[in-house]
Design a protein around this motif. Structure first.
Motif, PDB file in Angstrom:
ATOM      1  N   ILE A   9       0.761  -1.122  -0.040  1.00 21.13           N
ATOM      2  CA  ILE A   9      -0.104  -0.022   0.073  1.00 21.13           C
ATOM      3  C   ILE A   9       0.802   1.128   0.024  1.00 21.13           C
ATOM      4  CG2 ILE A   9      -1.612   1.226   1.394  1.00 21.13           C
ATOM      5  CD1 ILE A   9      -2.989  -1.498   2.240  1.00 21.13           C
ATOM      6  N   ALA A  10       1.942   1.179   0.772  1.00 22.13           N
ATOM      7  CA  ALA A  10       2.873   2.276   0.944  1.00 22.13           C
ATOM      8  C   ALA A  10       3.499   2.490  -0.524  1.00 22.13           C
ATOM      9  CB  ALA A  10       3.930   2.248   1.912  1.00 22.13           C
ATOM     10  N   ILE A  11       3.975   1.455  -1.171  1.00 22.88           N
ATOM     11  CA  ILE A  11       4.581   1.651  -2.528  1.00 22.88           C
ATOM     12  C   ILE A  11       3.522   2.436  -3.596  1.00 22.88           C
ATOM     13  CG2 ILE A  11       5.172   0.377  -4.651  1.00 22.88           C
ATOM     14  CD1 ILE A  11       6.499  -1.699  -2.427  1.00 22.88           C
ATOM     15  N   ARG A  12       2.413   1.860  -3.559  1.00 23.62           N
ATOM     16  CA  ARG A  12       1.422   2.380  -4.360  1.00 23.62           C
ATOM     17  C   ARG A  12       1.076   4.005  -4.043  1.00 23.62           C
ATOM     18  NH1 ARG A  12      -1.906  -1.088  -3.676  1.00 23.62           N
ATOM     19  NH2 ARG A  12      -3.868  -0.199  -2.489  1.00 23.62           N
ATOM     20  N   GLY A  31       5.345   8.953 -20.932  1.00 20.45           N
ATOM     21  CA  GLY A  31       4.165   7.980 -20.872  1.00 20.45           C
ATOM     22  C   GLY A  31       4.234   6.563 -20.633  1.00 20.45           C
ATOM     23  N   PHE A  32       5.468   6.060 -21.246  1.00 21.93           N
ATOM     24  CA  PHE A  32       5.706   4.531 -21.328  1.00 21.93           C
ATOM     25  C   PHE A  32       6.120   4.255 -19.794  1.00 21.93           C
ATOM     26  CE2 PHE A  32       9.027   1.057 -21.106  1.00 21.93           C
ATOM     27  CZ  PHE A  32       7.854   0.151 -21.612  1.00 21.93           C
ATOM     28  N   THR A  33       6.835   5.049 -19.258  1.00 23.23           N
ATOM     29  CA  THR A  33       7.237   5.005 -17.828  1.00 23.23           C
ATOM     30  C   THR A  33       6.021   4.958 -16.906  1.00 23.23           C
ATOM     31  OG1 THR A  33       9.316   5.933 -18.208  1.00 23.23           O
ATOM     32  CG2 THR A  33       8.751   5.725 -15.872  1.00 23.23           C
ATOM     33  N   ILE A  34       5.312   6.003 -17.116  1.00 21.70           N
ATOM     34  CA  ILE A  34       3.948   6.104 -16.336  1.00 21.70           C
ATOM     35  C   ILE A  34       3.236   4.873 -16.408  1.00 21.70           C
ATOM     36  CG2 ILE A  34       1.767   7.369 -15.983  1.00 21.70           C
ATOM     37  CD1 ILE A  34       3.485  10.007 -16.654  1.00 21.70           C
ATOM     38  N   LEU A  35       2.949   4.430 -17.650  1.00 21.63           N
ATOM     39  CA  LEU A  35       2.175   3.143 -17.972  1.00 21.63           C
ATOM     40  C   LEU A  35       2.742   1.994 -17.221  1.00 21.63           C
ATOM     41  CD1 LEU A  35       0.959   3.231 -21.609  1.00 21.63           C
ATOM     42  CD2 LEU A  35      -0.120   3.826 -19.417  1.00 21.63           C
ATOM     43  N   LEU A  37       4.487   2.245 -14.369  1.00 21.00           N
ATOM     44  CA  LEU A  37       4.195   2.232 -12.825  1.00 21.00           C
ATOM     45  C   LEU A  37       2.634   1.996 -12.556  1.00 21.00           C
ATOM     46  CD1 LEU A  37       6.376   5.778 -12.318  1.00 21.00           C
ATOM     47  CD2 LEU A  37       6.808   3.303 -11.772  1.00 21.00           C
ATOM     48  N   MET A  38       1.678   2.329 -13.443  1.00 16.57           N
ATOM     49  CA  MET A  38       0.555   1.977 -13.419  1.00 16.57           C
ATOM     50  C   MET A  38       0.165   0.764 -13.053  1.00 16.57           C
ATOM     51  SD  MET A  38      -2.932   3.090 -15.535  1.00 16.57           S
ATOM     52  CE  MET A  38      -2.308   2.130 -17.071  1.00 16.57           C
ATOM     53  N   TYR A  39       0.677  -0.021 -14.154  1.00 17.27           N
ATOM     54  CA  TYR A  39       0.631  -1.398 -13.995  1.00 17.27           C
ATOM     55  C   TYR A  39       1.202  -2.236 -12.836  1.00 17.27           C
ATOM     56  CZ  TYR A  39      -1.693  -1.928 -18.537  1.00 17.27           C
ATOM     57  OH  TYR A  39      -2.300  -1.749 -19.520  1.00 17.27           O
ATOM     58  N   GLY A  41       1.619  -0.517 -10.097  1.00 17.47           N
ATOM     59  CA  GLY A  41       0.566  -0.221  -8.844  1.00 17.47           C
ATOM     60  C   GLY A  41      -0.662  -1.064  -8.854  1.00 17.47           C
ATOM     61  N   LEU A  42      -0.941  -1.470 -10.006  1.00 26.03           N
ATOM     62  CA  LEU A  42      -2.316  -2.395  -9.815  1.00 26.03           C
ATOM     63  C   LEU A  42      -1.928  -3.735  -9.306  1.00 26.03           C
ATOM     64  CD1 LEU A  42      -5.191  -2.976 -10.909  1.00 26.03           C
ATOM     65  CD2 LEU A  42      -4.104  -4.032 -12.850  1.00 26.03           C
ATOM     66  N   LEU A  43      -0.991  -4.252  -9.503  1.00 31.68           N
ATOM     67  CA  LEU A  43      -0.337  -5.364  -9.002  1.00 31.68           C
ATOM     68  C   LEU A  43      -0.055  -5.482  -7.434  1.00 31.68           C
ATOM     69  CD1 LEU A  43       2.434  -6.716 -11.437  1.00 31.68           C
ATOM     70  CD2 LEU A  43       0.051  -7.698 -11.248  1.00 31.68           C
ATOM     71  N   THR A  44       0.329  -4.191  -7.212  1.00 25.12           N
ATOM     72  CA  THR A  44       0.313  -4.001  -5.526  1.00 25.12           C
ATOM     73  C   THR A  44      -1.104  -3.968  -4.889  1.00 25.12           C
ATOM     74  OG1 THR A  44       0.156  -1.514  -5.315  1.00 25.12           O
ATOM     75  CG2 THR A  44       2.461  -2.676  -5.761  1.00 25.12           C
TER      76      THR A  44
END
Length: 199
Positions: A9-12, A31-35, A37-39, A41-44
């Motif tokens: 949770i803290a990582i997200r 854009g690619f880096t943010i995507l 990080l988004m994926y 974050g979803l795994l976390t």
């Protein structure tokens, strides 16, 4: 193992300012880096709940922390999409406003009835989360809205209606309620079996 859900949770939560920094200062180049990080974050988000339930630490405090972190995380992605594609976001302001109004209503109704924010982690909300993932992939990665955006808005509206019904049906505040149907069963004194993989 009991501390892993809190770490996830803290990582997200920490990903949110990183995403905003990248989008604001690097724009479309990030854009690619943010995507990625988004994926990540979803795994976390997926595994914090599973591990918490398996380790027996899925408490009210943890689940509320998870919900509020989700809000911060997805808001950061929304702002990132605006920084990268402001024209696209402005063109779709009606759908975005609708989602924000529905989200606000969930909070207002829950705080009015129970004195605390909603924390249902409902099934339709999880489906909406997946549609957000697809919509932001299109927005940030490919600079387009289209069907993914409209699906996201539609699921956002439906999932928030479900959450409002859950709040109205529950006799007392409760976290991890899969649907308004389950809330109706709880209201009628029927308990449900909890699972490790859902809630």
């Amino acid at each position: 193992m009991k501390t892993i859900p809190y770490i996830l949770i803290a990582i997200r939560f920490l990903l949110a300012p990183v995403i905003l920094f990248l989008a604001y200062f690097a724009g479309g180049k990030s854009g690619f880096t943010i995507l990625v990080l988004m994926y990540f974050g979803l795994l976390t988000d997926i595994f914090d709940g599973i591990i918490a339930r398996k380790a027996g630490v899925s408490s009210e405090k943890l689940r509320r922390m998870d919900s509020q972190t989700d809000l911060v995380f997805w808001l950061s992605l929304g702002l990132a999409a605006y920084f990268i594609n402001p024209e696209l976001i402005r063109d779709e302001w009606e759908g975005i406003l609708l989602v924000f109004v529905m989200e606000a209503l969930c909070y207002i109704i829950s705080i009015w009835k129970f004195g605390k924010e909603t924390c249902t982690h409902a099934f339709l909300s999880k489906m909406w989360g997946l549609s957000l993932l697809i919509a932001f992939t299109c927005l940030i990665g490919f600079q387009q809205t289209g069907w993914a955006f409209y699906l996201c808005v539609a699921l956002g509206f439906i999932s928030h209606v479900d959450v409002i019904l859950i709040i109205l049906l529950l006799p007392k505040w409760q976290y991890d309620v899969p649907s308004s149907y389950h809330a109706w069963r709880i209201r009628n004194g029927k308990q449900r079996k909890k699972t490790i993989f859902f809630n």
